[in-house]
Design a protein around this motif. Structure first.
Motif, PDB file in Angstrom:
ATOM      1  N   LYS A  96      -4.203  -9.926   3.272  1.00  0.00           N
ATOM      2  CA  LYS A  96      -5.647 -10.103   3.350  1.00  0.00           C
ATOM      3  C   LYS A  96      -5.994 -11.578   3.551  1.00  0.00           C
ATOM      4  CE  LYS A  96      -7.112  -5.859   2.784  1.00  0.00           C
ATOM      5  NZ  LYS A  96      -7.903  -5.181   3.841  1.00  0.00           N
TER       6      LYS A  96
ATOM      7  N   VAL B 159       0.411  -5.078   3.272  1.00  0.00           N
ATOM      8  CA  VAL B 159      -0.925  -5.429   3.743  1.00  0.00           C
ATOM      9  C   VAL B 159      -1.229  -6.857   3.300  1.00  0.00           C
ATOM     10  CG1 VAL B 159      -3.384  -4.876   3.676  1.00  0.00           C
ATOM     11  CG2 VAL B 159      -1.690  -3.034   3.594  1.00  0.00           C
TER      12      VAL B 159
ATOM     13  N   LYS C 105       0.848  -1.189   0.000  1.00  0.00           N
ATOM     14  CA  LYS C 105       0.000   0.000   0.000  1.00  0.00           C
ATOM     15  C   LYS C 105       0.883   1.238   0.000  1.00  0.00           C
ATOM     16  CE  LYS C 105      -3.842   2.144   2.525  1.00  0.00           C
ATOM     17  NZ  LYS C 105      -4.712   2.046   3.724  1.00  0.00           N
TER      18      LYS C 105
END
Length: 299
Positions: free
Chosen positions: A284, A282, A267
């Protein structure tokens, strides 16, 4: 010694691909409780998994070998020792080396869906290798079965059109450990469990931003967090009026709801009221605990 020869023929749109695949398995029994085994195998595969991203989703497609896309081939050699120890314990230790040829990477646009209108010209051909060692320890009685499996491995790829040297594959998980246990309480009920662990999968993410442009130093340069989960299962056996066996099964996948990372990205953003960009990794997760239920009738 067990020697064999396998022949395959794949025909598609007038093109014919032949493959002769030798295989050999040797076993040396040094003592009643000690054996050494060695094997050599060649294989080919005429269908190819084509996907526009590295996620394990059911949106990927399997495509056949064509005039411009050759079958994948592999050669593998393995050898190890197998021991029968006291108290119903077995121990196996094995090493392996595997080479892969004519493997492919999709070079089209990223996305959820693969563009299959011109897929043959969006593949890059390369080669791969995988090597390592595996160990299995098992204790088994009439009502209890406990096993542990450990793998130390390296999995690498080489594509001239992507990178100038060998690089880790997406599934280059250095360590894998699986622990399983099955307990038979009676003829009508049994319970099993399995704990699975491996070092994180890999992803390709930018390592530098200049302005809004991203730069990469190598493929699959980021290793995600380690993966682990616990599965639990319960089997209920019953005999039907006609004498057939029925099994009711309840399974809990990822019983303690470990949110393992599925994909990662870098990011790069400009915080409000700040003149300098910030960058952070990041990860997920998508899959929580999943209960399932099924019924089996044997006749």
């Amino acid at each position: 010694a067990n020697l064999g020869l396998r022949y395959t023929c794949f025909i598609n749109d007038g093109m014919t691909h032949h493959s002769v695949e030798p295989r050999a398995a040797l076993r040396f029994q040094f003592a009643p409780v000690v054996a050494m085994k060695m094997s050599y195998t060649e294989m080919s595969q005429a269908v190819h998994l084509v996907r526009a991203n590295y996620l394990d989703l059911p949106l990927s497609v399997w495509m056949p070998t064509t005039e411009s896309v050759a079958p994948m081939r592999s050669r593998e050699a393995a050898g190890g020792f197998y021991l029968d120890l006291p108290h119903n314990i077995t121990l196996n230790l094995e090493g392996y080396w595997k080479m892969l040829y004519d493997i492919y990477e999709y070079s089209g646009k990223d996305g959820l869906f693969t563009d299959i209108s011109d897929w043959e010209h969006q593949l890059l051909s390369g080669k791969g290798r995988s090597y390592g060692a595996e160990m299995e320890a098992r204790w088994r009685t009439e009502k209890m079965d406990v096993a542990a499996y450990y793998t130390l491995s390296w999995t690498e790829r080489y594509f001239e059109g992507i990178y100038h040297d060998w690089f880790p594959a997406r599934t280059d998980n250095r360590h894998k450990l699986t622990l399983t246990a099955t307990r038979k309480f009676s003829d009508k009920f049994e319970m099993y469990s399995g704990w699975h662990y491996h070092t994180g999968d890999r992803a390709t993410i930018p390592t530098q931003f200049i302005g809004d442009k991203a730069y990469y130093d190598s493929p699959y340069n980021y290793q995600m967090s380690d993966y682990h989960r616990l599965d639990l299962g319960f089997n209920f056996h019953k005999t039907t009026k006609r004498g057939n066996e029925s099994i009711w099964n309840l399974t809990l996948y990822n019983a303690y709801c470990r949110l393992n990372p599925v994909f990662a990205y870098l990011k790069h953003y400009l915080p409000e009221g700040n003149s300098e960009y910030k960058t952070e990794f990041v990860e997920k997760s998508l899959i929580p605990i999943i209960p399932s239920f099924n019924y089996t009738l044997r006749f």
